[in-house]
Motif scaffolding. Structure first.
Motif, PDB file in Angstrom:
ATOM      1  N   VAL A  17       0.829  -1.183   0.223  1.00 42.68           N
ATOM      2  CA  VAL A  17      -0.059  -0.017   0.039  1.00 42.68           C
ATOM      3  C   VAL A  17       0.731   1.255   0.196  1.00 42.68           C
ATOM      4  O   VAL A  17       0.358   2.269  -0.647  1.00 42.68           O
ATOM      5  N   ILE A  18       1.974   1.092   0.629  1.00 45.47           N
ATOM      6  CA  ILE A  18       2.968   2.331   0.462  1.00 45.47           C
ATOM      7  C   ILE A  18       4.249   1.643   0.215  1.00 45.47           C
ATOM      8  O   ILE A  18       4.925   0.786   0.746  1.00 45.47           O
ATOM      9  N   TRP A  19       4.692   2.183  -0.977  1.00 44.14           N
ATOM     10  CA  TRP A  19       5.922   1.556  -1.579  1.00 44.14           C
ATOM     11  C   TRP A  19       7.040   2.436  -1.042  1.00 44.14           C
ATOM     12  O   TRP A  19       8.035   2.778  -1.951  1.00 44.14           O
ATOM     13  N   GLN A  20       7.290   2.412   0.181  1.00 41.67           N
ATOM     14  CA  GLN A  20       8.347   3.359   0.874  1.00 41.67           C
ATOM     15  C   GLN A  20       8.598   2.563   2.191  1.00 41.67           C
ATOM     16  O   GLN A  20       7.909   1.697   2.953  1.00 41.67           O
ATOM     17  N   ASP A  21       9.865   3.186   2.812  1.00 40.27           N
ATOM     18  CA  ASP A  21      10.480   2.468   4.142  1.00 40.27           C
ATOM     19  C   ASP A  21       9.708   2.884   5.143  1.00 40.27           C
ATOM     20  O   ASP A  21      10.069   3.985   5.896  1.00 40.27           O
ATOM     21  N   TYR A  22       8.553   2.313   5.680  1.00 40.08           N
ATOM     22  CA  TYR A  22       7.906   2.788   6.870  1.00 40.08           C
ATOM     23  C   TYR A  22       7.670   1.587   7.722  1.00 40.08           C
ATOM     24  O   TYR A  22       6.479   0.749   7.742  1.00 40.08           O
ATOM     25  N   PRO A  23       8.696   1.056   8.425  1.00 42.85           N
ATOM     26  CA  PRO A  23       8.536  -0.290   9.238  1.00 42.85           C
ATOM     27  C   PRO A  23       8.200  -0.075  10.682  1.00 42.85           C
ATOM     28  O   PRO A  23       7.808   1.004  11.011  1.00 42.85           O
ATOM     29  N   ASP A  24       7.999  -1.272  11.320  1.00 43.09           N
ATOM     30  CA  ASP A  24       7.787  -1.210  12.766  1.00 43.09           C
ATOM     31  C   ASP A  24       6.687  -0.509  13.075  1.00 43.09           C
ATOM     32  O   ASP A  24       6.384   0.278  14.197  1.00 43.09           O
ATOM     33  N   LEU A  25       5.658  -0.666  12.188  1.00 40.01           N
ATOM     34  CA  LEU A  25       4.292   0.326  12.562  1.00 40.01           C
ATOM     35  C   LEU A  25       3.491  -0.028  13.624  1.00 40.01           C
ATOM     36  O   LEU A  25       3.281  -1.196  14.250  1.00 40.01           O
ATOM     37  N   ASP A  33     -13.229   8.730  11.205  1.00 36.31           N
ATOM     38  CA  ASP A  33     -12.975   8.165   9.839  1.00 36.31           C
ATOM     39  C   ASP A  33     -11.465   8.197   9.278  1.00 36.31           C
ATOM     40  O   ASP A  33     -11.107   7.786   8.571  1.00 36.31           O
ATOM     41  N   VAL A  34     -10.722   8.383  10.466  1.00 41.21           N
ATOM     42  CA  VAL A  34      -9.020   8.734  10.127  1.00 41.21           C
ATOM     43  C   VAL A  34      -8.266   7.548  10.771  1.00 41.21           C
ATOM     44  O   VAL A  34      -8.432   7.123  11.859  1.00 41.21           O
ATOM     45  N   PHE A  35      -7.398   7.152   9.802  1.00 36.19           N
ATOM     46  CA  PHE A  35      -6.404   6.000  10.291  1.00 36.19           C
ATOM     47  C   PHE A  35      -5.088   6.890  10.379  1.00 36.19           C
ATOM     48  O   PHE A  35      -4.714   7.527   9.714  1.00 36.19           O
ATOM     49  N   TYR A  36      -4.334   6.054  11.280  1.00 35.12           N
ATOM     50  CA  TYR A  36      -3.283   6.588  11.808  1.00 35.12           C
ATOM     51  C   TYR A  36      -1.963   5.628  11.772  1.00 35.12           C
ATOM     52  O   TYR A  36      -2.376   4.605  12.218  1.00 35.12           O
ATOM     53  N   TYR A  37      -0.707   6.034  11.463  1.00 34.48           N
ATOM     54  CA  TYR A  37       0.191   5.092  11.414  1.00 34.48           C
ATOM     55  C   TYR A  37       1.338   5.608  12.044  1.00 34.48           C
ATOM     56  O   TYR A  37       1.821   6.864  11.477  1.00 34.48           O
ATOM     57  N   SER A  38       2.122   4.962  12.676  1.00 31.55           N
ATOM     58  CA  SER A  38       3.427   5.556  13.279  1.00 31.55           C
ATOM     59  C   SER A  38       4.361   4.290  12.855  1.00 31.55           C
ATOM     60  O   SER A  38       4.658   3.367  12.586  1.00 31.55           O
ATOM     61  N   SER A  39       5.677   4.798  12.408  1.00 33.36           N
ATOM     62  CA  SER A  39       6.915   4.199  12.159  1.00 33.36           C
ATOM     63  C   SER A  39       8.260   4.516  12.641  1.00 33.36           C
ATOM     64  O   SER A  39       8.473   5.355  13.463  1.00 33.36           O
ATOM     65  N   SER A  40       9.129   3.542  12.429  1.00 33.78           N
ATOM     66  CA  SER A  40      10.606   3.685  12.991  1.00 33.78           C
ATOM     67  C   SER A  40      11.315   4.825  11.943  1.00 33.78           C
ATOM     68  O   SER A  40      11.177   4.816  10.741  1.00 33.78           O
ATOM     69  N   THR A  41      12.449   5.446  12.765  1.00 32.11           N
ATOM     70  CA  THR A  41      13.093   6.384  11.812  1.00 32.11           C
ATOM     71  C   THR A  41      14.403   6.516  12.384  1.00 32.11           C
ATOM     72  O   THR A  41      15.462   7.058  11.686  1.00 32.11           O
ATOM     73  N   PHE A  42      14.847   5.745  13.404  1.00 30.63           N
ATOM     74  CA  PHE A  42      16.365   5.433  13.890  1.00 30.63           C
ATOM     75  C   PHE A  42      16.956   6.773  14.056  1.00 30.63           C
ATOM     76  O   PHE A  42      16.483   7.460  15.034  1.00 30.63           O
ATOM     77  N   ALA A  43      18.053   7.163  13.380  1.00 31.19           N
ATOM     78  CA  ALA A  43      18.803   8.561  13.797  1.00 31.19           C
ATOM     79  C   ALA A  43      18.351   9.546  12.839  1.00 31.19           C
ATOM     80  O   ALA A  43      18.974  10.745  12.795  1.00 31.19           O
ATOM     81  N   ILE A  86      15.226   5.415  17.017  1.00 28.14           N
ATOM     82  CA  ILE A  86      13.629   5.165  17.093  1.00 28.14           C
ATOM     83  C   ILE A  86      13.548   4.037  16.286  1.00 28.14           C
ATOM     84  O   ILE A  86      13.793   3.953  15.099  1.00 28.14           O
ATOM     85  N   TRP A  87      13.234   2.961  17.058  1.00 28.58           N
ATOM     86  CA  TRP A  87      12.787   1.715  16.329  1.00 28.58           C
ATOM     87  C   TRP A  87      11.464   0.947  17.365  1.00 28.58           C
ATOM     88  O   TRP A  87      11.617   0.915  18.357  1.00 28.58           O
TER      89      TRP A  87
END
Length: 537
Positions: free
Chosen positions: A29-37, A44-54, A100-101
């Motif tokens: 659904v997102i072809w980008q680096d958004y892991p550990d979600l 009506d709104v979905f929220y999503y958080s992800s890792s960013t390390f340094a 952040i992981w």
């Protein structure tokens, strides 16, 4: 939030989603680096958080109305307040592959507060909150975020998942192999107690906890990296917990990528649940995929499969007339703030950049090493193939300055402009390499030299074309990137040979587009990034 009983779920199939419409979506659904979600819904709104390390700001918050189309809208950690090495002050104080992981983000409706919590480098667990957003009152919409540091909890809640129970009690599931549950105080700033609730009896390593309460039953989702997902279930928050395998090395939906695992679950308004996981898909990183769930009579979730694999397509979960903006196109850096697609390599030196008719980057570091240069600004590469073009005003470069567009990761390359005396030359540099313990092993080699720029040159266009089609497993293929330049913005010339990207996972984050400006002799030079054009190829 309303839930459907396991009995009702037992008779449901993929056809349930199709009543919302015939349209389908395609994984990822997102072809980008958004892991550990971590993923949840407010109205009506979905929220999503992800890792960013340094990378900074950290812990991006993405928004969606349909679980398919996503756009970043905030960062839970506006600045990495984890210590001086996150400021990239010198070559011996850096935080690569730290930070952040597998953190957690949830919303407490009674106090109108978003809570982000993350264990940093096996040390304390930091807490950031955003209150007064009126998210619940506005059907999930947030216009203004006000993230505030709440300090830290002394315990490392490793790979943590926050649950805010029906009575507002906060619980944190965390740990590796042995999974623990901690009860927090009313505002999530101290621990009341913690107990081990489950230890893997077969010594299988598990982590990545996400915790839910559904119909009075507690669930902890854990992963056996990097292929499987298990579900722990109990009628009591403190256990005992039973375990079942949700997915075991399930194939699909992309070739030469890993198996769907980790992540979290979320329901839509009609009560149907979805599992949002991710795939190891290097060189692009770890990218999210979505599949619907059904439930057995006794309350165990099951992934809806297509030919016993994770589906390449499923019916779209939600149809509505709202959508999020696309993240491709031209960014002219008009401000007053950077868009949330951008993240700095470590915390920036805020005295050395500004937004005013473009992104002004004054040299912030004297170094020969791009990995030590502050204020390198990065952006995830969308797949499978895309190009990023920076328009840069180089008229403010000083002797010894280096600026350019970088394909950023632990093994990197860039196209740029070197200023030597009164001469500015185009170069393509490869073999930048972070070696053992992420200490710089190579600052790069000039692989190709382009023309010397005319003395009156103001703008150059530097372009990176990247193919991040997965090459992580089942293939010996190597994906390549090419580097291009232009002095008029229309006619581009390739500089250097195609650069071979690494497919290894140890750096965790995938390749990014980036722009930099650093000095090798003395501070004082500057460039202005006038635009960035992101397009799919």
């Amino acid at each position: 939030m309303h839930f459907m009983t396991p009995t009702l779920w037992a008779g449901l199939s993929l056809l349930t989603a199709s009543v919302l419409g015939a349209a389908t979506f395609e994984n990822p659904v997102i072809w980008q680096d958004y892991p550990d979600l971590d993923v949840f819904r407010i109205g009506d709104v979905f929220y999503y958080s992800s890792s960013t390390f340094a990378f900074s700001p950290g812990a991006p918050v993405l928004k969606s109305y349909d679980l398919v189309n996503w756009a970043p809208v905030s960062h839970s950690v506006p600045r990495l307040n984890f210590g001086p090495k996150y400021d990239l002050n010198n070559a011996t104080s850096r935080a690569y592959v730290q930070g952040i992981w597998a953190s957690t983000l949830q919303y407490q409706e009674s106090t109108d507060t978003f809570y982000w919590m993350g264990c940093i480098a096996d040390g304390p667990t930091y807490v950031w909150t955003a209150s007064g957003t009126n998210a619940a009152a506005n059907n999930g919409e947030v216009e203004h975020w006000n993230w505030t540091s709440q300090g830290s909890l002394p315990r490392c809640y490793y790979d943590n998942g926050l649950l805010i129970d029906d009575d507002d009690t906060m619980y944190m599931a965390y740990g590796k192999t042995t999974i623990n549950v901690a009860q927090l105080n009313a505002n999530g700033t101290a621990e009341v107690k913690t107990e081990a609730v489950y230890t893997s009896p077969d010594e299988v390593y598990i982590e990545g906890s996400r915790m839910y309460k559904i119909n009075g039953t507690y669930y902890i989702w854990v992963t056996k990296p990097a292929d499987d997902e298990y579900v722990l279930k109990s009628d009591n928050i403190w256990g005992p917990y039973e375990r079942q395998v949700l997915v075991d090395s399930i194939e699909g939906p992309l070739s030469n990528a890993g198996n769907a695992h980790q992540g979290g679950i979320v329901s839509i308004k009609d009560g149907q649940w979805y599992y949002v996981a991710f795939l190891d898909a290097y060189p692009g990183g770890r990218i999210p995929v979505v599949a619907p769930l059904t439930w057995t009579e006794d309350g165990w979730p099951q992934v809806v499969r297509v030919n016993n694999e994770w589906g390449k397509t499923y019916p779209i979960p939600v149809h509505m007339n709202k959508t999020v903006p696309v993240t491709t196109g031209v960014d002219s850096f008009q401000g007053p703030l950077l868009s949330h697609e951008w993240e700095w390599n470590h915390n920036p030196d805020d005295s050395a950049w500004s937004l005013d008719g473009g992104l002004h980057l004054r040299t912030a570091t004297v170094t020969e090493d791009l990995f030590t240069a502050r204020n390198t600004l990065t952006r995830r590469i969308p797949g499978p193939k895309s190009a990023g073009t920076f328009k840069i005003d180089v008229s403010g470069l000083k002797d010894g300055d280096r600026t350019g567009a970088v394909l950023f990761r632990d093994i990197a390359a860039y196209i740029g402009v070197y200023k030597s005396g009164n001469t500015s030359s185009l170069v393509m540099v490869d073999e930048l390499n972070l070696g053992t313990n992420w200490v710089t092993n190579s600052t790069g080699t000039v692989a190709a030299t382009g023309p010397t720029l005319a003395a009156n040159t103001t703008n150059v266009w530097l372009r990176i074309e990247a193919d991040i089609t997965p090459a992580f497993s089942g293939t010996t293929a190597v994906r390549v990137t090419t580097f291009w330049y232009s002095t008029d913005g229309h006619s581009f010339t390739q500089l250097g040979e195609p650069f071979s990207m690494t497919n290894t996972w140890q750096f965790f984050t995938g390749y990014r587009f980036g722009v930099f400006n650093f000095a090798t002799q003395a501070l004082g030079g500057k460039v202005t990034v006038k635009s960035f054009d992101l397009e799919m190829l």
